[in-house]
Design a protein around this motif. Structure first.
Motif, PDB file in Angstrom:
ATOM      1  N   VAL A   1       0.835  -1.198   0.000  1.00  0.00           N
ATOM      2  CA  VAL A   1       0.000   0.000   0.000  1.00  0.00           C
ATOM      3  C   VAL A   1       0.873   1.253   0.000  1.00  0.00           C
ATOM      4  N   SER A   2       1.946   1.215   0.785  1.00  0.00           N
ATOM      5  CA  SER A   2       2.846   2.371   0.832  1.00  0.00           C
ATOM      6  C   SER A   2       3.444   2.658  -0.539  1.00  0.00           C
ATOM      7  N   GLU A   3       3.882   1.607  -1.242  1.00  0.00           N
ATOM      8  CA  GLU A   3       4.428   1.792  -2.584  1.00  0.00           C
ATOM      9  C   GLU A   3       3.363   2.246  -3.564  1.00  0.00           C
ATOM     10  N   ARG A   4       2.182   1.674  -3.449  1.00  0.00           N
ATOM     11  CA  ARG A   4       1.097   2.047  -4.360  1.00  0.00           C
ATOM     12  C   ARG A   4       0.702   3.505  -4.183  1.00  0.00           C
ATOM     13  N   ASN A   5       0.728   3.975  -2.944  1.00  0.00           N
ATOM     14  CA  ASN A   5       0.364   5.375  -2.687  1.00  0.00           C
ATOM     15  C   ASN A   5       1.354   6.362  -3.289  1.00  0.00           C
ATOM     16  N   ARG A   6       2.559   5.885  -3.574  1.00  0.00           N
ATOM     17  CA  ARG A   6       3.565   6.782  -4.158  1.00  0.00           C
ATOM     18  C   ARG A   6       3.499   6.829  -5.683  1.00  0.00           C
ATOM     19  N   LEU A   7       2.639   5.990  -6.285  1.00  0.00           N
ATOM     20  CA  LEU A   7       2.493   6.016  -7.730  1.00  0.00           C
ATOM     21  C   LEU A   7       1.788   7.290  -8.176  1.00  0.00           C
ATOM     22  N   LYS A   8       2.189   7.780  -9.333  1.00  0.00           N
ATOM     23  CA  LYS A   8       1.549   8.975  -9.886  1.00  0.00           C
ATOM     24  C   LYS A   8       0.156   8.617 -10.398  1.00  0.00           C
ATOM     25  N   ARG A   9      -0.805   9.474 -10.103  1.00  0.00           N
ATOM     26  CA  ARG A   9      -2.188   9.242 -10.541  1.00  0.00           C
ATOM     27  C   ARG A   9      -2.394   9.819 -11.938  1.00  0.00           C
ATOM     28  N   ASP A  10      -1.742   9.203 -12.906  1.00  0.00           N
ATOM     29  CA  ASP A  10      -1.873   9.641 -14.290  1.00  0.00           C
ATOM     30  C   ASP A  10      -2.331   8.477 -15.154  1.00  0.00           C
ATOM     31  N   ALA A  11      -2.184   8.598 -16.469  1.00  0.00           N
ATOM     32  CA  ALA A  11      -2.684   7.570 -17.382  1.00  0.00           C
ATOM     33  C   ALA A  11      -1.968   6.229 -17.211  1.00  0.00           C
ATOM     34  N   SER A  12      -0.773   6.261 -16.661  1.00  0.00           N
ATOM     35  CA  SER A  12      -0.011   5.015 -16.520  1.00  0.00           C
ATOM     36  C   SER A  12      -0.235   4.350 -15.158  1.00  0.00           C
ATOM     37  N   TYR A  13      -1.134   4.932 -14.354  1.00  0.00           N
ATOM     38  CA  TYR A  13      -1.290   4.430 -12.982  1.00  0.00           C
ATOM     39  C   TYR A  13      -1.660   2.955 -12.935  1.00  0.00           C
ATOM     40  N   ARG A  14      -2.666   2.543 -13.717  1.00  0.00           N
ATOM     41  CA  ARG A  14      -3.124   1.156 -13.648  1.00  0.00           C
ATOM     42  C   ARG A  14      -2.035   0.198 -14.133  1.00  0.00           C
ATOM     43  N   PHE A  15      -1.268   0.598 -15.148  1.00  0.00           N
ATOM     44  CA  PHE A  15      -0.180  -0.240 -15.637  1.00  0.00           C
ATOM     45  C   PHE A  15       0.870  -0.438 -14.547  1.00  0.00           C
ATOM     46  N   GLU A  16       1.234   0.657 -13.868  1.00  0.00           N
ATOM     47  CA  GLU A  16       2.224   0.576 -12.805  1.00  0.00           C
ATOM     48  C   GLU A  16       1.685  -0.222 -11.606  1.00  0.00           C
ATOM     49  N   GLU A  17       0.388  -0.084 -11.354  1.00  0.00           N
ATOM     50  CA  GLU A  17      -0.219  -0.832 -10.253  1.00  0.00           C
ATOM     51  C   GLU A  17      -0.179  -2.331 -10.547  1.00  0.00           C
ATOM     52  N   LYS A  18      -0.432  -2.728 -11.794  1.00  0.00           N
ATOM     53  CA  LYS A  18      -0.381  -4.141 -12.155  1.00  0.00           C
ATOM     54  C   LYS A  18       1.028  -4.707 -11.995  1.00  0.00           C
ATOM     55  N   LEU A  19       2.027  -3.921 -12.353  1.00  0.00           N
ATOM     56  CA  LEU A  19       3.404  -4.361 -12.160  1.00  0.00           C
ATOM     57  C   LEU A  19       3.703  -4.552 -10.675  1.00  0.00           C
ATOM     58  N   LEU A  20       3.183  -3.654  -9.864  1.00  0.00           N
ATOM     59  CA  LEU A  20       3.379  -3.744  -8.419  1.00  0.00           C
ATOM     60  C   LEU A  20       2.670  -4.975  -7.856  1.00  0.00           C
ATOM     61  N   GLU A  21       1.439  -5.223  -8.326  1.00  0.00           N
ATOM     62  CA  GLU A  21       0.693  -6.405  -7.890  1.00  0.00           C
ATOM     63  C   GLU A  21       1.436  -7.688  -8.247  1.00  0.00           C
ATOM     64  N   LYS A  22       2.008  -7.723  -9.448  1.00  0.00           N
ATOM     65  CA  LYS A  22       2.749  -8.900  -9.875  1.00  0.00           C
ATOM     66  C   LYS A  22       3.985  -9.114  -9.005  1.00  0.00           C
ATOM     67  N   ARG A  23       4.661  -8.022  -8.665  1.00  0.00           N
ATOM     68  CA  ARG A  23       5.869  -8.136  -7.847  1.00  0.00           C
ATOM     69  C   ARG A  23       5.550  -8.634  -6.450  1.00  0.00           C
ATOM     70  N   TYR A  24       4.398  -8.237  -5.918  1.00  0.00           N
ATOM     71  CA  TYR A  24       4.014  -8.675  -4.577  1.00  0.00           C
ATOM     72  C   TYR A  24       3.221  -9.980  -4.595  1.00  0.00           C
ATOM     73  N   GLY A  25       2.903 -10.491  -5.782  1.00  0.00           N
ATOM     74  CA  GLY A  25       2.180 -11.749  -5.877  1.00  0.00           C
ATOM     75  C   GLY A  25       0.702 -11.636  -5.572  1.00  0.00           C
ATOM     76  N   TYR A  26       0.111 -10.478  -5.829  1.00  0.00           N
ATOM     77  CA  TYR A  26      -1.311 -10.268  -5.551  1.00  0.00           C
ATOM     78  C   TYR A  26      -2.139 -10.473  -6.811  1.00  0.00           C
ATOM     79  N   ALA A  27      -3.136 -11.347  -6.697  1.00  0.00           N
ATOM     80  CA  ALA A  27      -4.105 -11.571  -7.767  1.00  0.00           C
ATOM     81  C   ALA A  27      -5.496 -11.591  -7.132  1.00  0.00           C
ATOM     82  N   LYS A  28      -6.505 -11.815  -7.930  1.00  0.00           N
ATOM     83  CA  LYS A  28      -7.884 -11.705  -7.468  1.00  0.00           C
ATOM     84  C   LYS A  28      -8.188 -12.600  -6.276  1.00  0.00           C
TER      85      LYS A  28
END
Length: 292
Positions: free
Chosen positions: A68-95
């Motif tokens: 959550v701390s890393e996700r909160n530091r992501l920029k809220r722009d057009a690339s946000y969801r792409f960067e969030e998916k990369l973060l989810e993959k790195r932490y092993g988070y899926a549905k």
């Protein structure tokens, strides 16, 4: 047959409540485990896979807060969801990833300095020591049989397979699941009997007792006992044996209609940790226990 024994053993058998939450979901899923006390000094045993939820809860929470701390530091722009998916993959988070756990012991002790867990190096067995409790909330303790049971002997298991407690909620502000003073705080205990069918052995020792009926999820960690209340082991698993009587695409008639059915036959047998393994584990940790 087991009425008095269940009342006796129920005095020192307790539930271990677990709540869990999947990634990206606010729904909470309850679960149960069982433990039972072996003396009046706050020592209890349970299955290793049940006690593993204790350190797992802290590890999951630390991991999620870092995410959550890393996700909160992501920029809220057009690339946000792409960067969030990369973060989810790195932490092993899926549905369907379990990313948050909470657990609590029910009616075990009051006060004290927390608890300490010790895990058996080989078998599905764990020891829990409640440190310096002010008051014990259980009555009596396990009395182990001196000798193993015999093949054909009927024994009973006691545990909490049905997580009917509802005293939990999602805290929106904290983005966390929690217990609270409300709802239903307990789950019903549930006994199930079975005949001793076989003894389980590995290269070292007889480590298990097999019963003719399956143990139920949530009964893991619960005691195995006879009609006098003497303890012979601890429920930890259910094994499904293929019987070889399979039916595949066989025609049958139901209400004048012909249907084809398939059926794969299995025998489900309960498995319990052998009392000798439990006793030796307690001796290794200098824990007092009783037998007769």
């Amino acid at each position: 047959m087991f009425v008095q024994a269940i009342e006796q053993v129920g005095g020192f058998t307790r539930a271990f409540h677990i709540i869990q939450r999947r990634y990206g979901d606010k729904a909470i899923f309850p679960d149960c485990g069982t433990l039972f006390f072996v003396n009046d000094q706050g020592y209890a045993i349970t299955a290793k896979h049940v006690a593993a939820a204790i350190p797992a809860a802290d590890q999951m929470e630390k991991k999620y807060r870092e995410f959550v701390s890393e996700r909160n530091r992501l920029k809220r722009d057009a690339s946000y969801r792409f960067e969030e998916k990369l973060l989810e993959k790195r932490y092993g988070y899926a549905k369907d990833t379990i990313m948050q756990l909470r657990n609590t012991f029910i009616d075990c002790v009051e006060g004290g300095d927390g608890f300490t867990c010790s895990f058996h190096p080989k078998y599905d067995l764990a020891l829990i020591k409640f440190n310096n409790p002010i008051r014990l909330c259980y009555s009596g303790h396990a009395v182990f049989a001196k000798e193993p049971p015999k093949q054909g002997q009927f024994l009973c298991r006691l545990g909490f397979p049905f997580p009917e407690f509802t005293n939990f909620r999602y805290n929106e502000l904290a983005d966390s699941i929690e217990y609270y003073k409300g709802g239903v705080p307990v789950s019903p205990r549930f006994p199930i009997e079975g005949m001793v069918t076989r003894f389980l052995r590995d290269e070292d020792t007889f480590f298990g007792i097999e019963l003719s009926t399956p143990g139920l999820p949530g009964q893991s960690g619960g005691p195995l006992f006879d009609s006098a209340g003497k303890v012979y082991g601890m429920q930890y698993s259910t094994n499904s044996l293929h019987l070889g009587f399979d039916i595949e695409d066989q025609p049958i008639r139901i209400q004048n209609r012909e249907l084809k059915v398939s059926d794969y036959s299995f025998l489900r047998l309960g498995q319990c940790i052998h009392l000798d393994v439990i006793k030796n584990f307690l001796r290794d940790h200098n824990v007092d226990f009783h037998e007769e």
